[in-house]
Design a protein around this motif. Structure first.
Motif, PDB file in Angstrom:
ATOM      1  N   PRO A  29       0.749  -1.465   0.101  1.00  0.00           N
ATOM      2  CA  PRO A  29       0.011   0.136   0.221  1.00  0.00           C
ATOM      3  C   PRO A  29       0.380   1.095   0.121  1.00  0.00           C
ATOM      4  N   GLU A  30       2.106   1.045   0.309  1.00  0.00           N
ATOM      5  CA  GLU A  30       2.873   2.571   0.665  1.00  0.00           C
ATOM      6  C   GLU A  30       3.950   2.249  -0.276  1.00  0.00           C
ATOM      7  N   HIS A  31       4.772   1.170  -0.819  1.00  0.00           N
ATOM      8  CA  HIS A  31       5.347   1.528  -0.793  1.00  0.00           C
ATOM      9  C   HIS A  31       6.196   0.581  -2.536  1.00  0.00           C
ATOM     10  N   SER A  32       4.622   0.517  -3.784  1.00  0.00           N
ATOM     11  CA  SER A  32       4.015  -0.296  -4.997  1.00  0.00           C
ATOM     12  C   SER A  32       5.079   0.594  -6.102  1.00  0.00           C
ATOM     13  N   SER A  33       4.876   1.589  -5.859  1.00  0.00           N
ATOM     14  CA  SER A  33       5.497   2.824  -6.791  1.00  0.00           C
ATOM     15  C   SER A  33       6.903   2.385  -6.911  1.00  0.00           C
ATOM     16  N   ARG A  34       7.900   1.273  -6.313  1.00  0.00           N
ATOM     17  CA  ARG A  34       9.027   1.234  -6.083  1.00  0.00           C
ATOM     18  C   ARG A  34       9.121  -0.137  -7.546  1.00  0.00           C
ATOM     19  N   TYR A  35       8.141  -0.670  -6.842  1.00  0.00           N
ATOM     20  CA  TYR A  35       8.171  -2.591  -8.158  1.00  0.00           C
ATOM     21  C   TYR A  35       8.485  -1.878  -9.785  1.00  0.00           C
ATOM     22  N   ALA A  69      18.080  -2.234  -3.948  1.00  0.00           N
ATOM     23  CA  ALA A  69      17.439  -0.504  -4.822  1.00  0.00           C
ATOM     24  C   ALA A  69      16.363  -0.393  -4.540  1.00  0.00           C
ATOM     25  N   ALA A  70      15.426  -1.639  -4.260  1.00  0.00           N
ATOM     26  CA  ALA A  70      14.036  -0.947  -4.997  1.00  0.00           C
ATOM     27  C   ALA A  70      13.962  -0.342  -3.329  1.00  0.00           C
ATOM     28  N   LEU A  71      14.785  -0.248  -2.036  1.00  0.00           N
ATOM     29  CA  LEU A  71      14.269  -0.338  -1.284  1.00  0.00           C
ATOM     30  C   LEU A  71      15.266   0.966  -0.259  1.00  0.00           C
ATOM     31  N   ASP A  72      15.790   1.358  -1.338  1.00  0.00           N
ATOM     32  CA  ASP A  72      17.175   3.003  -0.797  1.00  0.00           C
ATOM     33  C   ASP A  72      16.624   3.192  -0.226  1.00  0.00           C
ATOM     34  N   THR A  73      15.833   3.906   0.441  1.00  0.00           N
ATOM     35  CA  THR A  73      15.472   5.240   1.310  1.00  0.00           C
ATOM     36  C   THR A  73      14.964   4.238   2.912  1.00  0.00           C
ATOM     37  N   PHE A  74      15.821   2.784   2.704  1.00  0.00           N
ATOM     38  CA  PHE A  74      14.533   2.762   3.974  1.00  0.00           C
ATOM     39  C   PHE A  74      15.612   2.921   5.191  1.00  0.00           C
ATOM     40  N   THR A  75      15.162   2.857   6.649  1.00  0.00           N
ATOM     41  CA  THR A  75      16.076   2.866   7.675  1.00  0.00           C
ATOM     42  C   THR A  75      16.124   1.264   8.098  1.00  0.00           C
ATOM     43  N   GLN A  76      16.747   1.041   8.960  1.00  0.00           N
ATOM     44  CA  GLN A  76      17.369  -0.949   9.382  1.00  0.00           C
ATOM     45  C   GLN A  76      16.379  -0.620   9.699  1.00  0.00           C
ATOM     46  N   THR A  77      15.518  -0.071  10.844  1.00  0.00           N
ATOM     47  CA  THR A  77      14.088   0.072  11.612  1.00  0.00           C
ATOM     48  C   THR A  77      12.662  -0.421  10.929  1.00  0.00           C
ATOM     49  N   VAL A 147      19.975   2.096   4.206  1.00  0.00           N
ATOM     50  CA  VAL A 147      20.034   0.681   3.487  1.00  0.00           C
ATOM     51  C   VAL A 147      21.038   1.856   2.575  1.00  0.00           C
ATOM     52  N   ASP A 148      22.791   0.456   2.093  1.00  0.00           N
ATOM     53  CA  ASP A 148      23.384   0.529   1.446  1.00  0.00           C
ATOM     54  C   ASP A 148      23.420  -0.476   0.723  1.00  0.00           C
ATOM     55  N   HIS A 149      22.467   0.197  -0.676  1.00  0.00           N
ATOM     56  CA  HIS A 149      21.886  -0.277  -1.843  1.00  0.00           C
ATOM     57  C   HIS A 149      23.084  -0.456  -2.641  1.00  0.00           C
TER      58      HIS A 149
END
Length: 219
Positions: A29-35, A69-77, A147-149
């Protein structure tokens, strides 16, 4: 010390992790645009693999790197929460026969290990209720807690699994002849050949052929 080494996809988990991860991202619902970007990135190596002009190992490495790489802005939490969402979908598809074997090994004081190419945080999330001593997976790197992609991943597959296993057990006196390993595919051979009791779990055709020729146990 005896060890019992379990593969994850197709073994402890009856399905394929990466397909579930793709679906989760696509429908999130939040991250589908990354797909979309992720899909564009993985298609060339995937098609090359299907045409038998690009090695499967390289294709898998590229796909795992592209997913991160698609999750590139995620923090570890945030990433651990995201993998927790995926893990919730996986519990009903654990192979109960293999789970029972795992628990029997624990009862017999065997040192239980899970070794997989899946991301380590996902493996921890989905198996947190299981008595596994050591989990070896594909580690995720972080830079400033994000995340270090860009740094290439060390994707744990094939012969690298045996290297990681031996590193984790360094200094221990291992009774390999009386140890067990469980896997489902031909790429698991290096691990299965480490032990005196290899077990093929719902094996793919190439591994089934080997298992039958060598009179290995088949689940």
């Amino acid at each position: 010390m005896r060890v019992a080494i379990f593969d994850f996809d197709g073994t402890l988990y009856s399905k394929e992790t990466f397909q579930l991860m793709m679906n989760h991202l696509k429908n999130h619902p939040e991250h589908s645009s990354r797909y979309r970007q992720f899909y564009r990135t993985i298609m060339p190596p995937y098609i090359g693999h299907k045409l038998k002009i690009y090695p499967e190992q390289k294709m898998r490495e590229r796909s795992v790197q592209a997913y991160l790489a698609a999750l590139d802005t995620f923090t570890q939490t945030e990433l651990e929460q995201y993998f927790g969402e995926i893990a919730e979908q996986m519990h009903g598809d654990l192979n109960l026969t293999v789970v029972e074997r795992l628990k029997n090994h624990v009862a017999n004081n065997d040192y239980v290990m899970l070794v997989s190419g899946a991301f380590t945080p996902l493996l921890h999330a989905v198996t947190k209720q299981l008595p596994i001593r050591t989990i070896i997976g594909t580690e995720i790197l972080y830079k400033n807690n994000v995340v270090d992609h860009r740094t290439p991943l060390s994707h744990v597959q094939g012969p690298l699994k045996t290297i990681k296993i031996k590193e984790a057990l360094a200094g221990q006196d291992i009774d390999w002849a009386n140890s067990y390993a469980y896997g489902d595919s031909h790429s698991d051979l290096p691990v299965l050949e480490l032990v005196g009791h290899p077990v093929a779990v719902q094996p793919k055709s190439k591994l089934r052929t080997v298992a039958e020729q060598r009179h290995w146990e088949i689940i």
